[in-house]
Design a protein around this motif. Structure first.
Motif, PDB file in Angstrom:
ATOM      1  N   ILE A   1     -13.398  15.289  97.162  1.00 24.21           N
ATOM      2  CA  ILE A   1     -14.862  15.342  97.137  1.00 24.21           C
ATOM      3  C   ILE A   1     -15.417  14.162  96.338  1.00 24.21           C
ATOM      4  O   ILE A   1     -16.368  13.490  96.748  1.00 24.21           O
ATOM      5  CB  ILE A   1     -15.341  16.677  96.546  1.00 24.21           C
ATOM      6  N   GLN A   2     -14.806  13.905  95.193  1.00 28.38           N
ATOM      7  CA  GLN A   2     -15.240  12.800  94.339  1.00 28.38           C
ATOM      8  C   GLN A   2     -15.119  11.467  95.063  1.00 28.38           C
ATOM      9  O   GLN A   2     -16.032  10.622  95.001  1.00 28.38           O
ATOM     10  CB  GLN A   2     -14.391  12.789  93.067  1.00 28.38           C
ATOM     11  N   GLN A   3     -14.011  11.261  95.778  1.00 28.39           N
ATOM     12  CA  GLN A   3     -13.771   9.981  96.442  1.00 28.39           C
ATOM     13  C   GLN A   3     -14.755   9.708  97.569  1.00 28.39           C
ATOM     14  O   GLN A   3     -15.006   8.540  97.889  1.00 28.39           O
ATOM     15  CB  GLN A   3     -12.329   9.949  96.972  1.00 28.39           C
ATOM     16  N   CYS A   4     -15.316  10.766  98.179  1.00 29.73           N
ATOM     17  CA  CYS A   4     -16.273  10.510  99.273  1.00 29.73           C
ATOM     18  C   CYS A   4     -17.724  10.569  98.786  1.00 29.73           C
ATOM     19  O   CYS A   4     -18.648  10.450  99.592  1.00 29.73           O
ATOM     20  CB  CYS A   4     -16.036  11.464 100.440  1.00 29.73           C
ATOM     21  N   GLY A   5     -17.942  10.725  97.484  1.00 25.48           N
ATOM     22  CA  GLY A   5     -19.280  10.586  96.928  1.00 25.48           C
ATOM     23  C   GLY A   5     -20.203  11.760  97.155  1.00 25.48           C
ATOM     24  O   GLY A   5     -21.421  11.626  97.034  1.00 25.48           O
TER      25      GLY A   5
END
Length: 298
Positions: free
Chosen positions: A153-157
């Protein structure tokens, strides 16, 4: 109490409710229209699950999520989209061999749970922060899975809404923050009254609120007849609110509701207390959300 609060409408959920009310939206067309109607009634955020259009049962099909999201966006109705990423965690042990999942078991890997999020890049998605005896079944979301999902989730913003069904899940959500897996000011959702999680009462809500990080945004909901009482209790205690057919089917005793009616009821009560719903644009600034119209690069 805030002068403006975020109102989330949980449009359809994944529970076995479609047979209990004709107002529970099933197809992508129905789910999208119900979210649009809720937004026009005052909802800031639409929380989206999808269902099998033929059976009304649970589905995780990314194509169904895509159709719902595209229909809402193409309608030019301004509403923040919050897609579930908590699907595929239902475990019902087989009576003959508890190592094997019996009828009703529905499991997905963290990557599979994340697929609709990566595909559609909503502004928000849920992250269910632990396992739970969920009624007569077990909902499984292990700590290692959650760390992996939080990183995806963090990596896709996308901003995660940290769903806490019990106090231990709140503890682990804070651990994710400490480990650097949650960016910005965290957003919590207290899910109260689920058998057998945290109770839907003021004492539990105050306890959970008081355990939050100082920079946290938070909301709470109760299920069934406790939907409106807990929504307003959350607002009075400084939080945001959630209503909708995922959590409750009735407007009054014996009177089935639709999503717009539940939002209207909440907004009317809020107005009597001097509070109004945030607009989606106000909530984007308040929560620090990404551009709602960006496209996935996959």
């Amino acid at each position: 109490m805030k002068k403006k609060v975020i109102v989330t409408c949980a449009v359809t959920g994944a529970g076995d409710t479609a047979k209990k009310s004709p107002h529970v939206p099933i197809t992508p067309v129905e789910i999208a229209q119900s979210a649009i109607d809720a937004a026009k009634a005052g909802a800031t955020i639409a929380h989206i699950h999808v269902r099998d259009p033929k059976t009304g049962g649970i589905s995780h099909d990314p194509a169904l999520f895509q159709e719902v999201v595209e229909r809402i966006r193409e309608s030019e109705t301004d509403v923040i989209l919050n897609l579930t990423s908590g699907g595929g965690g239902d475990w019902i042990p087989s009576e003959k061999n508890p190592v094997i999942g019996g009828p009703g078991t529905d499991m997905q890997t963290p990557e599979e749970r994340h697929e609709p999020i990566a595909k559609m890049l909503p502004e928000l998605c849920t992250l269910d922060c632990g396992s739970l005896n969920f009624g007569d079944q077990l909902y499984i979301s292990t700590t290692d899975w959650l760390r992996k999902q939080a990183l995806l989730i963090q990596q896709c913003g996308v901003k995660p809404e940290l769903e806490c069904f019990d106090t231990g899940q709140l503890r682990f959500a804070k651990q994710l923050i400490d480990e650097g897996l949650i960016d910005g000011d965290p957003m919590f959702q207290f899910c109260l009254g689920i058998p057998w999680g945290a109770e839907a009462d003021a004492e539990t809500l105050i306890y959970m609120r008081d355990k939050l990080p100082k920079n946290a945004h938070w909301s709470a909901f109760g299920i069934g007849r406790m939907q409106m009482p807990m929504a307003i209790q959350s607002m009075l205690l400084g939080g945001h609110i959630r209503v909708g057919l995922e959590d409750n089917l009735y407007l009054d005793k014996g009177v089935l509701a639709n999503n717009a009616q539940l939002v209207e009821r909440a907004v009317t009560i809020m107005a009597g207390l001097g509070t109004a719903p945030m607009t989606p644009e106000e909530a984007r600034k308040h929560l620090g959300l990404q551009n709602p119209h960006r496209k996935a690069e996959i």
